[in-house]
Design an enzyme around this catalytic site. Sequence first.
Site, short mmCIF file in Angstrom:
data_model
loop_
_atom_site.label_atom_id
_atom_site.label_comp_id
_atom_site.label_asym_id
_atom_site.label_seq_id
_atom_site.Cartn_x
_atom_site.Cartn_y
_atom_site.Cartn_z
N GLN A 1 0.83 -1.21 0.00
CA GLN A 1 0.00 0.00 0.00
C GLN A 1 0.87 1.27 0.00
OE1 GLN A 1 -3.15 0.76 -0.37
NE2 GLN A 1 -3.87 -1.33 -0.59
N SER A 2 2.04 1.20 -0.61
CA SER A 2 2.94 2.35 -0.59
C SER A 2 2.34 3.60 -1.25
CB SER A 2 4.23 1.98 -1.32
OG SER A 2 4.99 3.14 -1.61
N ASN A 3 2.33 4.70 -0.51
CA ASN A 3 1.88 5.98 -1.08
C ASN A 3 2.89 6.49 -2.09
OD1 ASN A 3 -0.54 6.49 0.52
ND2 ASN A 3 0.87 6.62 2.25
#
Length: 328
Positions: free
Chosen positions: A68-70
């Site tokens: 879920q890396s921004n």
Amino acid sequence: MNIPNKIELANIPTPIQAIFFEGFEILIKRDDYTGIEWTGNKIRKLEYLIFDALQKKADVLITCGGVQSNHARATAAVASRLGLKSILYLRGKEPKTYDGNLALDKLFGAEIRFVTQEEYDNIQEIVEKEIASLKKKGLKAVFIPEGGSSALGIWGYIECAQELSKQLKSFKNKPSHIITAVGSGGTLAGLVLGKKLYGLKSNLIGVNVLKTSGDFEKIVYELANECSKKYRLGVKVNTKDFTILDGYSKEGYENISKDKLELLAFIAQDYGLLLDPVYTGKAFFGMVDYFVYQGNEFNKLMFIHTGGIFGVFPKIKKYLDTLENSVF
Ligand SMILES: Cc1ncc(COP(=O)(O)O)c(C=O)c1O
């Protein structure tokens, strides 16, 4: 001082808003409003990193992070905006359904490669092979480090410190403390350098959402001094120039505890302010716990809202369950 060039992608300066919490005024620096599809703090770093990639004639941007890396999602968004391809190495298993940032990675046309923790530990090697194989196909690929946190990327937050220093000139009562989430250390490292360069007076506080305070004292110290040396800034950073507030991510990077969720649901309901479960939610909780509830000394607080909004959606049921169990 050698200031590197950048490509203008962000909507900056971002506004400062005030909320009143438990009788205290808290300033919120709205870096969640920086633009390019809500990239939050990442776009400030990417302005510098992508200028450099374009100078190198990149066709493909490669980066890495959690599922879920921004930062990975922000890189994918910017790549598609600029007509580049993106390849994302994401640490973790491929989930059955794609949501939040991961769904957007796909929508922005990124090629996604899921890797184990072991592989992630050797990401540099894996990426080098990928770059070499793309080269054979006539494509130039450039690697952007995790979180965009490198001596070049942190210029985004050196510049933010300058922006803050200008904005705060008109404030009679300036913040005694500025608080931000810490994930790869670049945001805080940039602010620490920018504080020295542009005369920001506030104490800088980072709330780590993974690892330990000791780890981040080292990471921020090294990043800031590497940047200072590389760009001849003539300043030396030491670990007394900032504070890391540890203990606010005991539930783990990808999780969020019930007491934090309750605060975030309350903040959403009473202030119309959305905080994510991985970064800003933990940092905001840490700030109010340490200063407001534990009564540690401060005059005025400023919270940097670094974005991360899409992280809310994979956990939205938990947010809503909190409301159902609420006594209000
Ligand atoms: C929303 C959000 N806030 C804060 C951070 C922390 O910034 P940094 O990685 O520069 O420490 C990150 C990324 O790690 C992030 O995605």
